[in-house]
Design a protein around this motif. Structure first.
Motif, PDB file in Angstrom:
ATOM      1  N   LEU A 193      30.245  -7.180  13.124  1.00  0.00           N
ATOM      2  CA  LEU A 193      31.123  -6.148  12.575  1.00  0.00           C
ATOM      3  C   LEU A 193      32.268  -6.758  11.779  1.00  0.00           C
ATOM      4  CD1 LEU A 193      32.116  -3.220  12.349  1.00  0.00           C
ATOM      5  CD2 LEU A 193      33.262  -3.540  14.561  1.00  0.00           C
ATOM      6  N   PHE A 194      32.906  -7.783  12.317  1.00  0.00           N
ATOM      7  CA  PHE A 194      34.049  -8.374  11.629  1.00  0.00           C
ATOM      8  C   PHE A 194      33.619  -9.167  10.395  1.00  0.00           C
ATOM      9  CE2 PHE A 194      36.027  -8.305  16.058  1.00  0.00           C
ATOM     10  CZ  PHE A 194      36.589  -7.051  15.831  1.00  0.00           C
ATOM     11  N   VAL A 195      32.444  -9.740  10.411  1.00  0.00           N
ATOM     12  CA  VAL A 195      31.932 -10.401   9.208  1.00  0.00           C
ATOM     13  C   VAL A 195      31.688  -9.370   8.108  1.00  0.00           C
ATOM     14  CG1 VAL A 195      29.943 -11.616   8.252  1.00  0.00           C
ATOM     15  CG2 VAL A 195      30.974 -12.417  10.367  1.00  0.00           C
ATOM     16  N   LEU A 196      31.102  -8.238   8.468  1.00  0.00           N
ATOM     17  CA  LEU A 196      30.896  -7.173   7.482  1.00  0.00           C
ATOM     18  C   LEU A 196      32.213  -6.703   6.894  1.00  0.00           C
ATOM     19  CD1 LEU A 196      28.133  -5.029   9.238  1.00  0.00           C
ATOM     20  CD2 LEU A 196      27.917  -6.173   7.030  1.00  0.00           C
ATOM     21  N   LEU A 197      33.208  -6.484   7.741  1.00  0.00           N
ATOM     22  CA  LEU A 197      34.507  -6.011   7.261  1.00  0.00           C
ATOM     23  C   LEU A 197      35.181  -7.053   6.375  1.00  0.00           C
ATOM     24  CD1 LEU A 197      35.889  -4.293  10.491  1.00  0.00           C
ATOM     25  CD2 LEU A 197      34.929  -3.197   8.466  1.00  0.00           C
ATOM     26  N   ARG A 198      35.074  -8.311   6.762  1.00  0.00           N
ATOM     27  CA  ARG A 198      35.748  -9.358   5.987  1.00  0.00           C
ATOM     28  C   ARG A 198      35.084  -9.572   4.636  1.00  0.00           C
ATOM     29  NH1 ARG A 198      38.266 -14.706   8.703  1.00  0.00           N
ATOM     30  NH2 ARG A 198      39.028 -15.758   6.826  1.00  0.00           N
ATOM     31  N   VAL A 199      33.778  -9.594   4.623  1.00  0.00           N
ATOM     32  CA  VAL A 199      33.072  -9.790   3.353  1.00  0.00           C
ATOM     33  C   VAL A 199      33.296  -8.602   2.424  1.00  0.00           C
ATOM     34  CG1 VAL A 199      30.792 -10.012   2.312  1.00  0.00           C
ATOM     35  CG2 VAL A 199      31.356 -11.336   4.342  1.00  0.00           C
ATOM     36  N   SER A 200      33.238  -7.389   2.946  1.00  0.00           N
ATOM     37  CA  SER A 200      33.464  -6.205   2.120  1.00  0.00           C
ATOM     38  C   SER A 200      34.908  -6.145   1.634  1.00  0.00           C
ATOM     39  CB  SER A 200      33.115  -4.944   2.905  1.00  0.00           C
ATOM     40  OG  SER A 200      33.920  -4.831   4.058  1.00  0.00           O
ATOM     41  N   ARG A 201      35.862  -6.558   2.473  1.00  0.00           N
ATOM     42  CA  ARG A 201      37.262  -6.561   2.057  1.00  0.00           C
ATOM     43  C   ARG A 201      37.496  -7.555   0.928  1.00  0.00           C
ATOM     44  NH1 ARG A 201      41.279  -9.627   5.808  1.00  0.00           N
ATOM     45  NH2 ARG A 201      40.118 -11.272   4.717  1.00  0.00           N
ATOM     46  N   ASP A 202      36.893  -8.736   1.045  1.00  0.00           N
ATOM     47  CA  ASP A 202      37.042  -9.729  -0.018  1.00  0.00           C
ATOM     48  C   ASP A 202      36.394  -9.260  -1.311  1.00  0.00           C
ATOM     49  OD1 ASP A 202      38.378 -11.324   1.744  1.00  0.00           O
ATOM     50  OD2 ASP A 202      36.610 -12.475   2.322  1.00  0.00           O
ATOM     51  N   ALA A 203      35.270  -8.546  -1.192  1.00  0.00           N
ATOM     52  CA  ALA A 203      34.600  -8.043  -2.389  1.00  0.00           C
ATOM     53  C   ALA A 203      35.438  -6.970  -3.076  1.00  0.00           C
ATOM     54  CB  ALA A 203      33.228  -7.488  -2.030  1.00  0.00           C
ATOM     55  N   VAL A 204      36.092  -6.102  -2.300  1.00  0.00           N
ATOM     56  CA  VAL A 204      36.891  -5.024  -2.878  1.00  0.00           C
ATOM     57  C   VAL A 204      38.184  -5.560  -3.468  1.00  0.00           C
ATOM     58  CG1 VAL A 204      38.183  -2.925  -2.336  1.00  0.00           C
ATOM     59  CG2 VAL A 204      35.899  -3.252  -1.405  1.00  0.00           C
ATOM     60  N   SER A 205      38.838  -6.489  -2.774  1.00  0.00           N
ATOM     61  CA  SER A 205      40.129  -7.004  -3.229  1.00  0.00           C
ATOM     62  C   SER A 205      40.008  -8.006  -4.357  1.00  0.00           C
ATOM     63  CB  SER A 205      40.873  -7.654  -2.056  1.00  0.00           C
ATOM     64  OG  SER A 205      40.119  -8.735  -1.544  1.00  0.00           O
ATOM     65  N   GLY A 206      38.789  -8.452  -4.637  1.00  0.00           N
ATOM     66  CA  GLY A 206      38.598  -9.389  -5.727  1.00  0.00           C
ATOM     67  C   GLY A 206      38.844 -10.829  -5.361  1.00  0.00           C
ATOM     68  N   ARG A 208      36.887 -12.538  -3.356  1.00  0.00           N
ATOM     69  CA  ARG A 208      35.670 -13.151  -2.835  1.00  0.00           C
ATOM     70  C   ARG A 208      35.365 -14.466  -3.516  1.00  0.00           C
ATOM     71  NH1 ARG A 208      29.638 -10.449  -2.386  1.00  0.00           N
ATOM     72  NH2 ARG A 208      28.690 -12.206  -1.335  1.00  0.00           N
ATOM     73  N   GLY A 209      35.693 -14.564  -4.785  1.00  0.00           N
ATOM     74  CA  GLY A 209      35.444 -15.820  -5.470  1.00  0.00           C
ATOM     75  C   GLY A 209      36.216 -16.975  -4.875  1.00  0.00           C
ATOM     76  N   GLN A 210      37.496 -16.700  -4.440  1.00  0.00           N
ATOM     77  CA  GLN A 210      38.262 -17.757  -3.802  1.00  0.00           C
ATOM     78  C   GLN A 210      37.654 -18.151  -2.466  1.00  0.00           C
ATOM     79  OE1 GLN A 210      42.247 -16.265  -3.588  1.00  0.00           O
ATOM     80  NE2 GLN A 210      42.443 -16.019  -5.812  1.00  0.00           N
ATOM     81  N   GLN A 211      37.169 -17.173  -1.716  1.00  0.00           N
ATOM     82  CA  GLN A 211      36.573 -17.494  -0.421  1.00  0.00           C
ATOM     83  C   GLN A 211      35.283 -18.278  -0.589  1.00  0.00           C
ATOM     84  OE1 GLN A 211      36.026 -14.216   2.197  1.00  0.00           O
ATOM     85  NE2 GLN A 211      34.804 -15.380   3.647  1.00  0.00           N
ATOM     86  N   VAL A 212      34.511 -17.931  -1.604  1.00  0.00           N
ATOM     87  CA  VAL A 212      33.268 -18.672  -1.841  1.00  0.00           C
ATOM     88  C   VAL A 212      33.571 -20.118  -2.175  1.00  0.00           C
ATOM     89  CG1 VAL A 212      31.323 -18.861  -3.417  1.00  0.00           C
ATOM     90  CG2 VAL A 212      31.941 -16.650  -2.492  1.00  0.00           C
ATOM     91  N   ALA A 213      34.688 -20.343  -2.883  1.00  0.00           N
ATOM     92  CA  ALA A 213      35.042 -21.716  -3.196  1.00  0.00           C
ATOM     93  C   ALA A 213      35.380 -22.516  -1.949  1.00  0.00           C
ATOM     94  CB  ALA A 213      36.227 -21.733  -4.162  1.00  0.00           C
ATOM     95  N   ALA A 214      35.998 -21.829  -0.947  1.00  0.00           N
ATOM     96  CA  ALA A 214      36.370 -22.529   0.277  1.00  0.00           C
ATOM     97  C   ALA A 214      35.251 -22.514   1.309  1.00  0.00           C
ATOM     98  CB  ALA A 214      37.635 -21.897   0.866  1.00  0.00           C
ATOM     99  N   SER A 215      34.597 -21.376   1.440  1.00  0.00           N
ATOM    100  CA  SER A 215      33.535 -21.242   2.442  1.00  0.00           C
ATOM    101  C   SER A 215      32.478 -20.302   1.890  1.00  0.00           C
ATOM    102  CB  SER A 215      34.115 -20.702   3.750  1.00  0.00           C
ATOM    103  OG  SER A 215      33.090 -20.451   4.668  1.00  0.00           O
TER     104      SER A 215
END
Length: 514
Positions: free
Chosen positions: A65-78, A80-87
């Protein structure tokens, strides 16, 4: 004393705190591993048509559940590209590799067909076991999904080399901290679960070994505890190899502490696994480690076939163990005898097995259970048949095998190769024992994700020169522009200096102007 049900149901709050304070890989690893080590075994919530909610399922559901929320939050807030660079987070939830996806769907198909082919009622003397009904399909599928969620989450979020180092670090630190509790129970007897939660979860006789005790702490069985400590010890050795030189003295102290706890946990299987694999992690290169892990994984996968055809020298093995410890030799012979009778019954329904509710066990004419299921492979073959066994164990072994086949093409780090050996050691333990846990699926998913990520990176690297060649071909195939020549009877344009633009001889131009 803590109320065990309340502690289990409040674990999502602990997972939420971890996800808020830690990086995504660390939050996933700590939530699942700490939940497995600290939550009490036994209390569960059984709802109609739904799987059990216990110490194994609730941490996994919370993490998903928390992975879904975190990934969707990063996708909405824009971001996600920074997170992909780190993890980096892989796209989708199902395995992308054809072999992994095929085994996943075969396991789903096996779950359905096991229910379809076991609708008959079994009668053994005074014992009657009902057949499986249609609504069991939904319940079994839900149980299967929860079982595979650690693999799917790890495949998506633990695919990088840094995530593999984090997983090794969490396993090592968890084993180091758990060693204090293990040594306490070695000295004071397995009483921590009774002290903290108010009850004893297992049979007391199973934890008495010689003149001492086999520790249990908060895990289901002492053998499951031993294989975890063995994995933690191998993880500590691997993490020491990939760490900076100034950290190695402290890590060596951690290794010695965890090894002491493992030695006193009194499990011969775990000690043999560590004795063989720890030097491989310590000395061999990454590619050689993957090769050793693949050989072990393939042997484990084929073990039931070798066992059924009589190619495993069981008598010779018992004789060797008898010289070391006669009591262990008798226990091993008892296991082999039970494997024989369970395999004999499994061969009556070899494709999809007998299903659950104890239908795959062996009963006498009075309805008494005369079988003991120790190895996880006997449970899988008896309940799911060969189709289900090859699908389930195939998902666990295919990441190691594919990593071995691609070891010359892909960049394999020491952290990844160490996880291959840890998973292979856990697979070896599944032959005599049944310790298939969320941690096993977590490691398999991390390796599967790493394999898919390396495939993507390799395809990009190999396709770049091809793209350059095609671009050069397109450049040469374009029509060349014709040189511009002024039409006849047209005076070329002249600049301020008075000579024609583009002329290289000023003296000639001035002379013609005069």
């Amino acid at each position: 004393m803590l109320p065990p049900h309340l502690v289990i149901y409040c674990w999502p709050i602990v997972a939420l705190i971890l996800f808020k304070r830690l990086s995504l890989p660390l939050a996933i690893c700590w939530s699942i591993i700490a939940g497995y080590l600290l939550l009490p075994f036994g209390p569960r919530l059984d709802l109609p048509l739904l799987p059990q909610f216990d110490k194994h399922s609730i941490p996994v559901l919370a993490v998903t559940l928390f992975v879904l929320l975190r990934v969707s939050r990063d996708a909405v807030s824009g971001t996600r590209g920074q997170q992909v660079a780190a993890s980096p987070v892989l796209t989708g939830w199902l395995p992308r590799h054809p072999a992994g996806r095929l085994l996943f769907f075969c396991l789903v198909l096996s779950t359905v067909m096991t229910v379809v082919t076991n609708g008959d009622r079994l009668v053994y003397g005074s014992l009657a076991i009902p057949g499986l009904r249609t609504y069991d399909i939904f319940s079994n599928l839900m149980t299967l999904v929860i079982t595979l969620l650690p693999l799917l989450v790890a495949r998506k979020c633990l695919a990088t080399d840094d995530a593999h180092k984090d997983l090794l670090m969490v396993l090592a630190l968890a084993g180091f901290a758990y060693a204090f509790l293990v040594l306490y129970e070695v000295r004071m007897s397995p009483q921590l679960n009774n002290i903290v939660y108010g009850y004893y979860p297992a049979s007391w006789r199973q934890n008495i070994r010689g003149d001492g005790f086999r520790p249990l702490v908060f895990i289901r069985h002492g053998l499951w505890l031993s294989i975890f400590m063995a994995c933690a010890l191998m993880a500590a050795i691997a993490y020491m190899r990939v760490s900076a030189p100034e950290k190695k003295p402290r890590l060596w102290a951690m290794i010695i502490w965890v090894a002491l706890a493992l030695l006193l946990s009194k499990s011969m299987t775990s000690l043999i696994i560590v004795t063989f694999l720890a030097p491989v992690i310590l000395i061999f290169t990454a590619r050689m480690q993957v090769l050793v892990a693949a050989i072990i994984a393939i042997t484990v996968l084929l073990y039931p076939m070798l066992r059924g055809s009589g190619l495993v020298p069981t008598d010779q093995v018992v004789q060797v163990i008898e010289k070391i410890n006669p009591q262990r030799a008798n226990s091993l012979q008892f296991r082999f005898n039970n494997e024989d009778i369970l395999l004999e019954k499994a061969n009556d329904r070899p494709l999809f097995g007998w299903g659950g509710w104890g239908r795959f066990r062996v009963y006498d004419s009075r309805g008494r259970d005369v079988s003991t299921t120790d190895g996880r492979w006997t449970i899988s073959i008896g309940g799911e048949g060969w189709f289900g066994y090859l699908s389930r164990f195939g998902l666990l072994t295919i990441p190691i095998v594919l990593m071995m086949l691609r070891r010359q093409k892909y960049e394999i780090s020491r952290a990844t190769s160490a996880l291959c050996l840890i998973l292979a050691g856990n697979l070896v333990d599944l032959i005599p024992n049944a310790g298939l846990t969320n941690i096993t699926w977590l490691i398999a998913g991390a390796l599967l994700g790493r394999l898919e990520q390396e495939a993507v990176l390799h395809s990009r690297t190999t396709s770049q020169p091809v793209a350059q060649v095609f671009e050069r071909i397109r450049q040469y195939s374009r029509p060349r522009p014709e040189k511009h020549r002024p039409p006849p009877n047209v005076t070329p344009l002249r600049g301020k200096s008075g000579y024609a633009r583009g002329s290289s001889n000023r003296r000639t131009s001035r002379g013609s102007e005069s």
